[in-house]
Design a protein around this motif. Structure first.
Motif, short mmCIF file in Angstrom:
data_model
loop_
_atom_site.label_atom_id
_atom_site.label_comp_id
_atom_site.label_asym_id
_atom_site.label_seq_id
_atom_site.Cartn_x
_atom_site.Cartn_y
_atom_site.Cartn_z
N CYS A 18 10.04 -64.72 -105.91
CA CYS A 18 9.78 -63.47 -105.19
C CYS A 18 10.39 -63.50 -103.80
N SER A 19 11.14 -62.46 -103.47
CA SER A 19 11.69 -62.30 -102.13
C SER A 19 10.97 -61.20 -101.37
N HIS A 20 10.14 -60.43 -102.09
CA HIS A 20 9.37 -59.34 -101.49
C HIS A 20 7.96 -59.34 -102.07
N ILE A 21 7.06 -58.65 -101.36
CA ILE A 21 5.69 -58.50 -101.83
C ILE A 21 5.24 -57.09 -101.46
N LEU A 22 4.42 -56.48 -102.32
CA LEU A 22 3.89 -55.17 -101.99
C LEU A 22 2.76 -55.32 -100.98
N ASP A 23 2.78 -54.47 -99.94
CA ASP A 23 1.70 -54.50 -98.97
C ASP A 23 0.57 -53.60 -99.45
N ALA A 24 -0.47 -53.46 -98.64
CA ALA A 24 -1.66 -52.69 -99.03
C ALA A 24 -1.35 -51.23 -99.35
N SER A 25 -0.27 -50.69 -98.77
CA SER A 25 0.09 -49.30 -99.05
C SER A 25 1.10 -49.18 -100.19
N GLY A 26 1.44 -50.30 -100.83
CA GLY A 26 2.35 -50.27 -101.97
C GLY A 26 3.82 -50.33 -101.59
N GLN A 27 4.11 -50.62 -100.33
CA GLN A 27 5.49 -50.73 -99.88
C GLN A 27 5.94 -52.19 -99.93
N ALA A 28 7.18 -52.40 -100.35
CA ALA A 28 7.71 -53.76 -100.42
C ALA A 28 8.09 -54.24 -99.02
N ARG A 29 7.70 -55.47 -98.71
CA ARG A 29 8.11 -56.10 -97.45
C ARG A 29 8.62 -57.50 -97.78
N ALA A 30 9.36 -58.07 -96.85
CA ALA A 30 9.93 -59.40 -97.06
C ALA A 30 8.83 -60.42 -97.33
N PHE A 31 9.11 -61.35 -98.21
CA PHE A 31 8.17 -62.41 -98.58
C PHE A 31 8.90 -63.73 -98.39
N LYS A 32 8.61 -64.38 -97.29
CA LYS A 32 9.31 -65.60 -96.91
C LYS A 32 8.54 -66.84 -97.38
N ALA A 33 9.18 -67.98 -97.26
CA ALA A 33 8.56 -69.24 -97.70
C ALA A 33 7.22 -69.47 -96.99
N LYS A 34 7.13 -69.13 -95.70
CA LYS A 34 5.86 -69.33 -94.97
C LYS A 34 4.78 -68.40 -95.52
N ASP A 35 5.17 -67.19 -95.95
CA ASP A 35 4.21 -66.27 -96.57
C ASP A 35 3.70 -66.83 -97.89
N ARG A 36 4.62 -67.40 -98.66
CA ARG A 36 4.25 -67.99 -99.95
C ARG A 36 3.31 -69.17 -99.75
N ASP A 37 3.62 -70.02 -98.76
CA ASP A 37 2.75 -71.17 -98.48
C ASP A 37 1.36 -70.71 -98.09
N GLU A 38 1.29 -69.64 -97.29
CA GLU A 38 0.00 -69.11 -96.87
C GLU A 38 -0.76 -68.54 -98.07
N MET A 39 -0.06 -67.86 -98.97
CA MET A 39 -0.71 -67.31 -100.16
C MET A 39 -1.25 -68.43 -101.04
#
Length: 169
Positions: free
Chosen positions: A83-104
Motif C-alpha cells: 500500500c502506498s496510500h490509505i483512506l482517511d476518515a472522510s474516505g479520501q486517499a492520502r500518502a501511506f509511508k513506511a512510518k505510517d505502516r509501522d505505526e499501524m
C-alpha cells in the motif's frame, strides 16, 4: 440468514469471506444489491488466494467509463507492504509511508494479534488503462488501504484435542 428464527447466521463458504460479510451486516448494510449488480460472471479477473502471496484480488471493469478497479484482501502484514496510500476518515486517499505502516502495526495490528485475532487488510487499486494482468508483481502493488480488520478464528478440532491432551498430562 439463520436456518431458524432468532438463530445465528448460517455460514456458507470461505470463513474469512463469511466474517467480512458478517461485518457488513453488523454495520447495518446490505451486500445483496451489490452481489446482484456484480454477479460472479461479471468479474473481469480473479487472482485466487495462494499461500505464497497470502492474498486474493478481484478486478472489476468500471461500468461508468474506461478503466478497472481491483479489490484485494489478505494477511495485513503482506498487503500493507503493497500500500502506498490509505483512506482517511472522510474516505479520501492520502500518502501511506513506511512510518505510517509501522505505526499501524504497533497500534492496530499487534494489539489485535495479542487478542488472538487474525488481521486482514482490505485494499484497492484503480487502473485507467488495461495493464498486463499477468504481471502480478506490478499489478499487486501501489494499493490503497481501505481498512484492517481482526477476525476470530474458531479453534480447529485437532488443536482443541491437543490442548486437552496437554492439560491432562
Amino acid at each position: 440468514p439463520s436456518e431458524k428464527e432468532g438463530g445465528l447466521p448460517r455460514h456458507v463458504g470461505n470463513k474469512t469471506e463469511c466474517a467480512l460479510l458478517g461485518l457488513v451486516l453488523d454495520l447495518k448494510r446490505d451486500y445483496q444489491p451489490i452481489r446482484d449488480e456484480v454477479p460472479e460472471e461479471k468479474l473481469y479477473k480473479v487472482y485466487t488466494f495462494n499461500s505464497s502471496r497470502k492474498s486474493m484480488s478481484t478486478v472489476l471493469k468500471n461500468s461508468s467509463g474506461p478503466g478497472f478497479r481491483m479489490y484485494s484482501k489478505g494477511a495485513s502484514e503482506i498487503v500493507l507492504r503493497k500500500c502506498s496510500h490509505i483512506l482517511d476518515a472522510s474516505g479520501q486517499a492520502r500518502a501511506f509511508k513506511a512510518k505510517d505502516r509501522d505505526e499501524m502495526v504497533r497500534k492496530v495490528i499487534e494489539p489485535m494479534a495479542c487478542d488472538g485475532l487474525r488481521t486482514i487488510c482490505v485494499a484497492m487499486r484503480d487502473f485507467t488503462t488495461e495493464p498486463d494482468w499477468d504481471n502480478e508483481a506490478e499489478i499487486l502493488n501501489d494499493l490503497t488501504c481501505i481498512c484492517v480488520v481482526g477476525i476470530e478464528d474458531p479453534v480447529r478440532p485437532e488443536v482443541r484435542e491437543m490442548i486437552q491432551f496437554g492439560l491432562s498430562l
